[in-house]
Design a protein around this motif. Sequence first.
Motif, PDB file in Angstrom:
ATOM      1  N   UNK A   1     -20.345 -22.388  -6.111  1.00  0.00           N
ATOM      2  CA  UNK A   1     -21.677 -22.667  -5.572  1.00  0.00           C
ATOM      3  C   UNK A   1     -22.662 -23.067  -6.668  1.00  0.00           C
ATOM      4  N   UNK A   2     -22.124 -23.366  -7.859  1.00  0.00           N
ATOM      5  CA  UNK A   2     -22.971 -23.858  -8.939  1.00  0.00           C
ATOM      6  C   UNK A   2     -23.727 -22.785  -9.693  1.00  0.00           C
ATOM      7  N   UNK A   3     -23.190 -21.565  -9.738  1.00  0.00           N
ATOM      8  CA  UNK A   3     -23.840 -20.460 -10.446  1.00  0.00           C
ATOM      9  C   UNK A   3     -22.844 -19.857 -11.438  1.00  0.00           C
ATOM     10  N   UNK A   4     -23.271 -19.655 -12.674  1.00  0.00           N
ATOM     11  CA  UNK A   4     -22.430 -19.039 -13.693  1.00  0.00           C
ATOM     12  C   UNK A   4     -22.944 -17.637 -13.990  1.00  0.00           C
ATOM     13  N   UNK A   5     -22.104 -16.633 -13.675  1.00  0.00           N
ATOM     14  CA  UNK A   5     -22.378 -15.236 -14.030  1.00  0.00           C
ATOM     15  C   UNK A   5     -21.114 -14.699 -14.706  1.00  0.00           C
ATOM     16  N   UNK A   6     -21.070 -13.413 -14.963  1.00  0.00           N
ATOM     17  CA  UNK A   6     -19.949 -12.852 -15.743  1.00  0.00           C
ATOM     18  C   UNK A   6     -19.528 -11.520 -15.174  1.00  0.00           C
ATOM     19  N   UNK A   7     -18.210 -11.301 -15.137  1.00  0.00           N
ATOM     20  CA  UNK A   7     -17.704 -10.009 -14.668  1.00  0.00           C
ATOM     21  C   UNK A   7     -17.561  -9.035 -15.829  1.00  0.00           C
ATOM     22  N   UNK A   8     -18.145  -7.853 -15.682  1.00  0.00           N
ATOM     23  CA  UNK A   8     -17.914  -6.774 -16.646  1.00  0.00           C
ATOM     24  C   UNK A   8     -16.961  -5.796 -15.983  1.00  0.00           C
ATOM     25  N   UNK A   9     -15.743  -5.673 -16.498  1.00  0.00           N
ATOM     26  CA  UNK A   9     -14.717  -4.844 -15.869  1.00  0.00           C
ATOM     27  C   UNK A   9     -14.106  -3.886 -16.889  1.00  0.00           C
ATOM     28  N   UNK A  10     -13.574  -2.787 -16.387  1.00  0.00           N
ATOM     29  CA  UNK A  10     -13.102  -1.713 -17.253  1.00  0.00           C
ATOM     30  C   UNK A  10     -11.861  -2.087 -18.051  1.00  0.00           C
ATOM     31  N   UNK A  11     -11.218  -3.195 -17.723  1.00  0.00           N
ATOM     32  CA  UNK A  11     -10.062  -3.634 -18.495  1.00  0.00           C
ATOM     33  C   UNK A  11     -10.470  -4.399 -19.755  1.00  0.00           C
ATOM     34  N   UNK A  12     -11.762  -4.691 -19.887  1.00  0.00           N
ATOM     35  CA  UNK A  12     -12.250  -5.452 -21.036  1.00  0.00           C
ATOM     36  C   UNK A  12     -12.656  -4.530 -22.174  1.00  0.00           C
ATOM     37  N   UNK A  13     -12.262  -4.877 -23.389  1.00  0.00           N
ATOM     38  CA  UNK A  13     -12.648  -4.067 -24.551  1.00  0.00           C
ATOM     39  C   UNK A  13     -14.149  -4.103 -24.772  1.00  0.00           C
ATOM     40  N   UNK A  14     -14.825  -5.126 -24.217  1.00  0.00           N
ATOM     41  CA  UNK A  14     -16.265  -5.233 -24.369  1.00  0.00           C
ATOM     42  C   UNK A  14     -17.030  -4.436 -23.316  1.00  0.00           C
ATOM     43  N   UNK A  15     -16.321  -3.865 -22.340  1.00  0.00           N
ATOM     44  CA  UNK A  15     -17.000  -3.230 -21.219  1.00  0.00           C
ATOM     45  C   UNK A  15     -16.536  -1.814 -20.902  1.00  0.00           C
ATOM     46  N   UNK A  16     -15.280  -1.501 -21.196  1.00  0.00           N
ATOM     47  CA  UNK A  16     -14.659  -0.284 -20.687  1.00  0.00           C
ATOM     48  C   UNK A  16     -15.462   0.972 -20.991  1.00  0.00           C
TER      49      UNK A  16
ATOM     50  N   UNK B   1     -23.080   3.380 -25.590  1.00  0.00           N
ATOM     51  CA  UNK B   1     -23.403   2.038 -25.112  1.00  0.00           C
ATOM     52  C   UNK B   1     -23.331   0.963 -26.192  1.00  0.00           C
ATOM     53  N   UNK B   2     -22.881   1.324 -27.370  1.00  0.00           N
ATOM     54  CA  UNK B   2     -22.844   0.339 -28.458  1.00  0.00           C
ATOM     55  C   UNK B   2     -21.863  -0.791 -28.180  1.00  0.00           C
ATOM     56  N   UNK B   3     -22.188  -1.960 -28.691  1.00  0.00           N
ATOM     57  CA  UNK B   3     -21.246  -3.074 -28.726  1.00  0.00           C
ATOM     58  C   UNK B   3     -20.056  -2.658 -29.585  1.00  0.00           C
ATOM     59  N   UNK B   4     -18.838  -3.166 -29.284  1.00  0.00           N
ATOM     60  CA  UNK B   4     -17.681  -2.775 -30.102  1.00  0.00           C
ATOM     61  C   UNK B   4     -17.865  -2.998 -31.595  1.00  0.00           C
ATOM     62  N   UNK B   5     -18.647  -3.978 -31.995  1.00  0.00           N
ATOM     63  CA  UNK B   5     -18.811  -4.225 -33.425  1.00  0.00           C
ATOM     64  C   UNK B   5     -19.452  -3.051 -34.134  1.00  0.00           C
TER      65      UNK B   5
END
Length: 433
Positions: free
Chosen positions: A371-386, A125-129
């Motif tokens: 609708x005025x809401x900011x959230x974030x997608x975590x997807x398996x194509x991202x180096x920060x999420x896969x 679960x570590x951050x890539x850094x």
Amino acid sequence: MTAVHGELFPTPLMAQIKSRFHYVDHDMNGRERLFFDNAGGSFRLKAAVEQAGRIDALPDCPERIHELARYLQDVQAKGSQDFRTMLNAQGGSVYASLTASGAMFDMVRAIAENVPGTNMVTTVLEHPSSFDAMSLYAERLGRELRVAPSNPVTGGVDVEAIVGLVDQDTALLSVIYASNISGAKLDIASIVKRAREVKPDLYIVVDAVQHAPHGLIDLEKTPIDGINVAPYKFFGCRGSGMSWLSERASVLPHHKLAGKSRDFWDLGSAAPWQFAVISEITDYVSWLGSQFSGASARRTLFARGIERIELHERALLTRLLHGSDEAPGLRAIEGVQVFLDHDDLSRRDLILAIGIDGLEHAQAVREYEKRGVIVYERVATSLYSKRMLQSFGLEGAIRVSPLHCHSAADIDRFLRITGEMAAQVAAGLIRAD
């Protein structure tokens, strides 16, 4: 009951809290919005932004003897002490860098290159850094990299899974304080205690970037060798990473100017504004603590402030999951999935991973923005999420990360919007891209 479900700030105090931050209820163009992506970079304290600009505007170099140079030296000294106050750290070295990620690579390198051993231990679960730093130096030094798996029920990593990988030949253990996808907190106290029972002189570094704004860190109770914090995720400004190293870690060979002391880690001219921002963050949290305590000691007030932040955020998390008379919670909204939904909220920071049936995660993020809401997608194509998502058996999720600056009314608004979106998808009014 309070410890289990948290406790909201009183309404008058909530108004004061919001007033101390930029853009809590509106964006820079004056448009009303809910910013629920604080795990990617938190609301900024007005005082921190103002102080950063004021200090950075000075042309004076702190390595001089004139009046303003000495003033900047005092700013740095106070900021260093305030950072130790945040962590309850004694001695050691404070390291101000451009980013917390860069500091993590530096700390891992110094320990890996100078401490003997045949293996290095970390978690999936570590951050890539931190994960990539461990991978890089394990490969470069011919060491085995041992990776503890996640627990898909709790969203974290079990203590046994980590400690079971540590032995007498472990050079370094690197662990994250809390997952930036599930919000699950690792039991750092137990990890440190039990790992050192296996190897008493084990070097341990902790990535606290995600956790620091949400819960108390106490290095007197969890003695480690390195820890990093990113001020921009802790009410401060971008362009700064702050770290602390133990006395033994700080004197390991590392990049530094030859004429500096053995425990000095900064390279190049100091940026005093980084230290000024740390002091403003400490001031704010201590002010918050003073609303609930008559103590005078700065660490006591800071600790009380963080503890109250944690209780308020737990109350917000409870409301997100269970709802109220104003709106049903995420667990009750048809068509909404709450991933990694562990019942013990005391083991979770204010981060949620959710999905809306029939809606791809990135499209859901765009629909929320409409609708005025900011959230974030975590997807398996991202180096920060896969790596993390795959460990949980997920292809993706919508990450929802409010902050203590949000009120119960903000949560209710988000829940109503989510319910409407899920119903519109089910009715075919929102179609998949």
